[in-house]
Enzyme design. Structure first.
Site, short mmCIF file in Angstrom:
data_model
loop_
_atom_site.label_atom_id
_atom_site.label_comp_id
_atom_site.label_asym_id
_atom_site.label_seq_id
_atom_site.Cartn_x
_atom_site.Cartn_y
_atom_site.Cartn_z
N SER A 148 0.78 -1.23 0.00
CA SER A 148 0.00 0.00 0.00
C SER A 148 0.82 1.28 0.00
O SER A 148 0.26 2.36 -0.16
CB SER A 148 -0.94 0.01 1.21
OG SER A 148 -1.95 0.97 1.04
N LYS A 151 0.39 3.94 -2.70
CA LYS A 151 -0.57 5.04 -2.64
C LYS A 151 0.10 6.41 -2.58
O LYS A 151 -0.50 7.42 -2.96
CB LYS A 151 -1.50 4.86 -1.43
CG LYS A 151 -2.49 3.70 -1.54
CD LYS A 151 -3.44 3.67 -0.35
CE LYS A 151 -4.53 2.61 -0.50
NZ LYS A 151 -4.03 1.25 -0.29
N SER A 328 -5.63 4.21 4.34
CA SER A 328 -5.23 3.25 3.31
C SER A 328 -6.44 2.80 2.51
O SER A 328 -6.71 1.60 2.36
CB SER A 328 -4.52 2.04 3.94
OG SER A 328 -3.82 1.31 2.97
#
Length: 490
Positions: A148, A151, A328
């Site tokens: 993640s 991102k 997230s």
């Protein structure tokens, strides 16, 4: 959350003394309860931080009025940004005083990186954002699965493509015949059908239905057939990993992220057809407002150039970026990747978004060699980027020449206080309140990338990527130790 988080298993010269206030305001001076009670988002700044900043200026507020030229909400004079653009260090200014000793930092990090809990492959990078100096790196140019932390790249690319004030529209237009209307999706990931938005402001189907009903009644129309247009996005709606409670099918018309409950983040079983369900919810809202909807909503194509009967807007892009990074949020991430594709003239699907994100980052002047952006969220193991790219992006977000990227920093969770870092480096940790970072977790993959204020007051950017980790809990502890070591190194 990508990541399986909680559900499934070079750089320009800048000065940093202004940035010290960020962690003080967002961390040590704020409790988690205060942040939660405050919002926490308000048009691109955490609301608690904005309120603090407003007390320093003469004016405040965010979105009031309309720009007649653009037909978009216009920002009122507002509080100064908590993270202001910082000035380049002047020659002989003394900004080198108190600079981190790379040898001391290396001595602190090397034994921590050797921890077997961090798997068999590691990438590490630490950069002084004031000087652009690389303070430590190990495997920093090796492209790895970032989970993640990708991102951060998605956020930077979307902000570079669209700017922090951009808003995404959802509209209702007349249909092809009398008594027909079309609900047109623009890809707003904040769109909600709830009477009260679950997290911050967003596009409201409730307000859109009220405005649509008013317009219809004014025209003498009391009964309509409803179509819905989600054709803005192309390619498959389902992520390559398949159905997953961390992400709804990616469509241009989705309310409440396809969630069937009151949650606004975290894994939960999603709608199999978010566009259809959103249209059904809109039809029910019209019925509540005295407009009869005949038959079931059906897919339709909005007429080109049709003047909308009503429009609702997402928060500014800065606010969407902050929400995405703090929690997230995979749904927002995939939407922002597609918005980047649209702004770049590329097809708004997984492939087009991958090309557009990479191109936007390269245009920022960072080295994207070996990178692949297979999705916007990091759920795809085919994503590849390096620790060096992540620190370059974080430093770019602190660059006064790129104020549009500042939400990349303000959106990062605060260690011990907010989002996915609420319980990490908390309590008595020397990094609590001083560290802001994006987490990443997939099976066998753990990562952490963000910024930290060191004991001398300098803002450092760091990234740690790992692969083949045997246990996610121990890997997270190892990453937190590394980040805390950066916070305490001098």
């Amino acid at each position: 959350m990508c990541d399986r988080e909680r559900g499934w298993s070079e750089v320009p010269l800048v000065r940093t003394w202004q940035l010290i206030a960020v962690s003080a305001v967002a961390g040590l001076a704020l409790s988690a309860a205060t942040v939660a009670a405050a919002g926490p988002w308000d048009s691109g700044q955490r609301k608690a931080e904005r309120d603090k900043a407003a007390s320093w200026g003469r004016t405040g507020g965010t979105d009031h009025g309309t720009d007649p030229a653009a037909a978009l909400p216009r920002a009122a004079p507002s509080a100064p940004g908590v993270l202001t653009g910082v000035r380049p260090a002047a020659a002989g200014s003394g900004d080198q005083a108190g600079a981190v000793d790379p040898a001391a930092l290396a001595a602190a990090l090397r034994p921590l990186l050797a921890d077997r809990a961090l798997g068999t492959v590691r990438g590490a990078s630490v950069v002084d954002t004031a000087t652009g100096k690389v303070l430590y790196e190990a495997g920093a140019r090796t492209a790895m699965t970032p989970a993640s932390t990708v991102k951060i790249a998605t956020a930077a690319a979307s902000l570079a493509a669209l700017g922090p004030d951009h808003r995404i529209r959802t509209t209702v237009t007349p249909g092809t015949g009398p008594g027909r209307i079309v609900l047109v999706g623009g890809g707003d990931p904040s769109l909600t059908a709830k009477k009260k938005a679950p997290a911050g402001s967003g596009g409201s189907l409730v307000a859109l239905a009220a405005d649509t009903a008013q317009a219809l009644k004014a025209a003498g129309t009391g009964s309509v057939a409803l179509g819905y247009d989600d054709s803005l996005y192309t390619g498959p709606a389902l992520h390559p990993i398949g159905a997953n409670p961390n992400l709804a099918p990616v469509t241009a018309l989705t309310a409440d992220e396809g969630r069937p409950d009151e949650s606004f983040s975290g894994p939960v079983k999603r709608s199999e057809d978010p566009s259809r369900d959103t249209a059904r919810a809109f039809a029910a809202l019209l019925e509540e407002r005295g407009v009869e909807v005949t038959g079931e909503p059906a897919r339709a194509k909005a007429a080109t150039g049709a003047v909308p009967l009503a429009t609702t807007f997402s928060p500014p892009l800065a606010g969407l970026v902050e929400r995405m990074l703090t929690h997230s949020d995979n749904d927002i991430a995939e939407a922002l990747a597609r918005q980047t594709a649209l702004a770049s003239g590329a097809p708004a699907g997984f492939d087009g978004a991958a090309q557009a994100v990479g191109a936007r980052l390269a245009a920022l002047g960072v080295d994207t060699a070996g990178s692949r952006f297979a999705d916007g969220s990091g759920l795809n193991r085919a994503d590849k980027l390096s620790a060096g790219l992540l620190t370059a992006l974080l430093a770019k977000a602190a660059d006064p020449q790129h104020p549009e990227l500042r939400p990349v920093l303000t959106g990062l969770p605060v260690a011990g206080f907010t989002g996915t870092l609420r319980t990490r480096n908390a309590g008595g940790s020397p990094a609590a309140g001083l560290l802001r970072a994006k987490t990443g977790t997939l099976s066998g993959v753990n990562s952490l990338a963000g910024t930290v204020v060191d004991p001398t007051g300098r803002l450092l950017a760091f990234a740690f990527l790992t692969a083949n980790t045997p246990d996610p809990g121990n890997a997270e502890k190892g990453l937190d130790k590394l980040a805390a070591a950066v916070a305490t190194a001098s």
